[in-house]
Design a protein around this motif. Structure first.
Motif, PDB file in Angstrom:
ATOM      1  N   SER A 170       0.831  -1.206   0.000  1.00 27.06           N
ATOM      2  CA  SER A 170       0.000   0.000   0.000  1.00 27.06           C
ATOM      3  C   SER A 170       0.863   1.253   0.000  1.00 27.06           C
ATOM      4  N   PHE A 171       2.011   1.207   0.636  1.00 26.59           N
ATOM      5  CA  PHE A 171       2.926   2.348   0.628  1.00 26.59           C
ATOM      6  C   PHE A 171       3.452   2.590  -0.780  1.00 26.59           C
ATOM      7  N   MET A 172       3.812   1.537  -1.478  1.00 22.19           N
ATOM      8  CA  MET A 172       4.307   1.682  -2.851  1.00 22.19           C
ATOM      9  C   MET A 172       3.200   2.196  -3.766  1.00 22.19           C
ATOM     10  N   PHE A 173       1.966   1.712  -3.570  1.00 21.56           N
ATOM     11  CA  PHE A 173       0.848   2.178  -4.380  1.00 21.56           C
ATOM     12  C   PHE A 173       0.599   3.655  -4.131  1.00 21.56           C
ATOM     13  N   ALA A 174       0.660   4.074  -2.879  1.00 20.55           N
ATOM     14  CA  ALA A 174       0.441   5.483  -2.541  1.00 20.55           C
ATOM     15  C   ALA A 174       1.495   6.368  -3.178  1.00 20.55           C
ATOM     16  N   GLN A 175       2.690   5.855  -3.360  1.00 22.71           N
ATOM     17  CA  GLN A 175       3.743   6.631  -3.996  1.00 22.71           C
ATOM     18  C   GLN A 175       3.454   6.851  -5.471  1.00 22.71           C
ATOM     19  N   LYS A 176       2.792   5.888  -6.116  1.00 18.19           N
ATOM     20  CA  LYS A 176       2.535   6.000  -7.551  1.00 18.19           C
ATOM     21  C   LYS A 176       1.343   6.896  -7.858  1.00 18.19           C
ATOM     22  N   VAL A 177       0.255   6.795  -7.096  1.00 20.70           N
ATOM     23  CA  VAL A 177      -0.926   7.613  -7.356  1.00 20.70           C
ATOM     24  C   VAL A 177      -0.587   9.056  -7.026  1.00 20.70           C
ATOM     25  N   GLY A 178      -0.782   9.924  -7.980  1.00 24.96           N
ATOM     26  CA  GLY A 178      -0.468  11.336  -7.783  1.00 24.96           C
ATOM     27  C   GLY A 178       0.973  11.670  -8.122  1.00 24.96           C
ATOM     28  N   GLY A 179       1.771  10.664  -8.412  1.00 21.36           N
ATOM     29  CA  GLY A 179       3.165  10.907  -8.752  1.00 21.36           C
ATOM     30  C   GLY A 179       3.362  11.093 -10.245  1.00 21.36           C
ATOM     31  N   ASP A 180       2.274  11.220 -10.971  1.00 20.03           N
ATOM     32  CA  ASP A 180       2.352  11.329 -12.430  1.00 20.03           C
ATOM     33  C   ASP A 180       1.941  12.717 -12.905  1.00 20.03           C
ATOM     34  N   ARG A 181       2.448  13.728 -12.280  1.00 18.59           N
ATOM     35  CA  ARG A 181       2.131  15.096 -12.689  1.00 18.59           C
ATOM     36  C   ARG A 181       2.779  15.391 -14.044  1.00 18.59           C
ATOM     37  N   ASP A 182       2.009  16.087 -14.895  1.00 19.78           N
ATOM     38  CA  ASP A 182       2.562  16.461 -16.196  1.00 19.78           C
ATOM     39  C   ASP A 182       3.307  17.789 -16.075  1.00 19.78           C
ATOM     40  N   ALA A 183       3.699  18.346 -17.189  1.00 18.58           N
ATOM     41  CA  ALA A 183       4.486  19.587 -17.187  1.00 18.58           C
ATOM     42  C   ALA A 183       3.730  20.757 -16.565  1.00 18.58           C
ATOM     43  N   HIS A 184       2.391  20.660 -16.523  1.00 17.89           N
ATOM     44  CA  HIS A 184       1.573  21.735 -15.964  1.00 17.89           C
ATOM     45  C   HIS A 184       1.164  21.447 -14.515  1.00 17.89           C
ATOM     46  N   GLY A 185       1.565  20.290 -13.999  1.00 15.63           N
ATOM     47  CA  GLY A 185       1.206  19.922 -12.631  1.00 15.63           C
ATOM     48  C   GLY A 185      -0.089  19.152 -12.518  1.00 15.63           C
ATOM     49  N   CYS A 186      -0.686  18.761 -13.642  1.00 19.73           N
ATOM     50  CA  CYS A 186      -1.942  18.015 -13.622  1.00 19.73           C
ATOM     51  C   CYS A 186      -1.665  16.542 -13.328  1.00 19.73           C
ATOM     52  N   ILE A 187      -2.499  15.950 -12.489  1.00 18.36           N
ATOM     53  CA  ILE A 187      -2.323  14.555 -12.088  1.00 18.36           C
ATOM     54  C   ILE A 187      -3.213  13.674 -12.967  1.00 18.36           C
ATOM     55  N   GLY A 188      -2.593  12.994 -13.906  1.00 16.23           N
ATOM     56  CA  GLY A 188      -3.324  12.144 -14.847  1.00 16.23           C
ATOM     57  C   GLY A 188      -4.054  11.002 -14.169  1.00 16.23           C
ATOM     58  N   SER A 189      -3.456  10.386 -13.149  1.00 17.71           N
ATOM     59  CA  SER A 189      -4.096   9.250 -12.476  1.00 17.71           C
ATOM     60  C   SER A 189      -5.356   9.666 -11.729  1.00 17.71           C
ATOM     61  N   ALA A 190      -5.512  10.950 -11.467  1.00 15.28           N
ATOM     62  CA  ALA A 190      -6.726  11.461 -10.818  1.00 15.28           C
ATOM     63  C   ALA A 190      -7.720  11.989 -11.858  1.00 15.28           C
ATOM     64  N   GLY A 191      -7.402  11.808 -13.132  1.00 17.33           N
ATOM     65  CA  GLY A 191      -8.308  12.200 -14.198  1.00 17.33           C
ATOM     66  C   GLY A 191      -8.134  13.622 -14.698  1.00 17.33           C
ATOM     67  N   TYR A 192      -7.063  14.279 -14.284  1.00 11.86           N
ATOM     68  CA  TYR A 192      -6.860  15.671 -14.689  1.00 11.86           C
ATOM     69  C   TYR A 192      -6.002  15.775 -15.947  1.00 11.86           C
ATOM     70  N   THR A 193      -6.350  16.741 -16.770  1.00 15.08           N
ATOM     71  CA  THR A 193      -5.571  17.075 -17.954  1.00 15.08           C
ATOM     72  C   THR A 193      -5.531  18.596 -18.046  1.00 15.08           C
ATOM     73  N   TYR A 194      -4.547  19.115 -18.739  1.00 13.16           N
ATOM     74  CA  TYR A 194      -4.388  20.561 -18.809  1.00 13.16           C
ATOM     75  C   TYR A 194      -5.267  21.149 -19.908  1.00 13.16           C
ATOM     76  N   SER A 195      -5.974  22.216 -19.568  1.00 11.38           N
ATOM     77  CA  SER A 195      -6.798  22.943 -20.534  1.00 11.38           C
ATOM     78  C   SER A 195      -6.077  24.232 -20.898  1.00 11.38           C
ATOM     79  N   GLN A 196      -5.830  24.405 -22.189  1.00  8.89           N
ATOM     80  CA  GLN A 196      -5.149  25.610 -22.669  1.00  8.89           C
ATOM     81  C   GLN A 196      -6.030  26.848 -22.538  1.00  8.89           C
ATOM     82  N   VAL A 197      -7.334  26.708 -22.748  1.00 13.71           N
ATOM     83  CA  VAL A 197      -8.200  27.883 -22.677  1.00 13.71           C
ATOM     84  C   VAL A 197      -8.519  28.278 -21.236  1.00 13.71           C
ATOM     85  N   LYS A 198      -8.559  27.328 -20.330  1.00 12.91           N
ATOM     86  CA  LYS A 198      -8.809  27.629 -18.920  1.00 12.91           C
ATOM     87  C   LYS A 198      -7.506  27.899 -18.163  1.00 12.91           C
TER      88      LYS A 198
END
Length: 128
Positions: A14-42
């Motif tokens: 569970s510790f290793m899993f917790a390290q992976k979730v949220g550890g996938d921020r893109d160049a804009h800081g959006c967390i893909g594993s949480a369903g976030y993507t960067y919007s250019q217009v917003k």
């Protein structure tokens, strides 16, 4: 002893899993594993599945139907379309004068009172 090993294994897993979730921020800081993507217009991280304007594929080529989301700039001059087939980012369309059409190359987003929004490619409706 077996219980201790099992508990330790579960804890470490569970510790290793917790390290992976949220550890996938893109160049804009959006967390893909949480369903976030960067919007250019917003200029912010959004969840496309939470957007008000969602369009469904008209003639799916696969056994499933794709959906896309549309996000508008605050002044409604830009429309950002998140197409599943778009490999990187999104497609930005610009409103044509003060009409109800946004265009970019061979793509056009048209607002219609009866049909809602339609996304056309080469003048053929692909999402509505």
């Amino acid at each position: 002893m077996k219980k201790i090993i099992l508990i330790n294994t579960l804890f470490l897993g569970s510790f290793m899993f917790a390290q992976k979730v949220g550890g996938d921020r893109d160049a804009h800081g959006c967390i893909g594993s949480a369903g976030y993507t960067y919007s250019q217009v917003k200029k912010d991280c959004i969840r496309t599945f939470e957007q008000k304007v969602k369009l469904t594929e008209v003639n799916p080529k696969a056994s499933y139907t794709s959906m896309t989301a549309v996000v508008f700039s605050d002044d409604m001059k830009k429309a950002e379309v998140f197409l599943p087939e778009q490999e990187s980012g999104s497609l930005i369309l610009t409103r044509v004068k003060k009409g109800k059409t946004w265009k970019n190359g061979n793509y056009a987003l048209v607002s219609n009172k009866k049909m809602g929004y339609q996304l056309k490619k080469d003048n053929v409706v692909i999402y509505q």
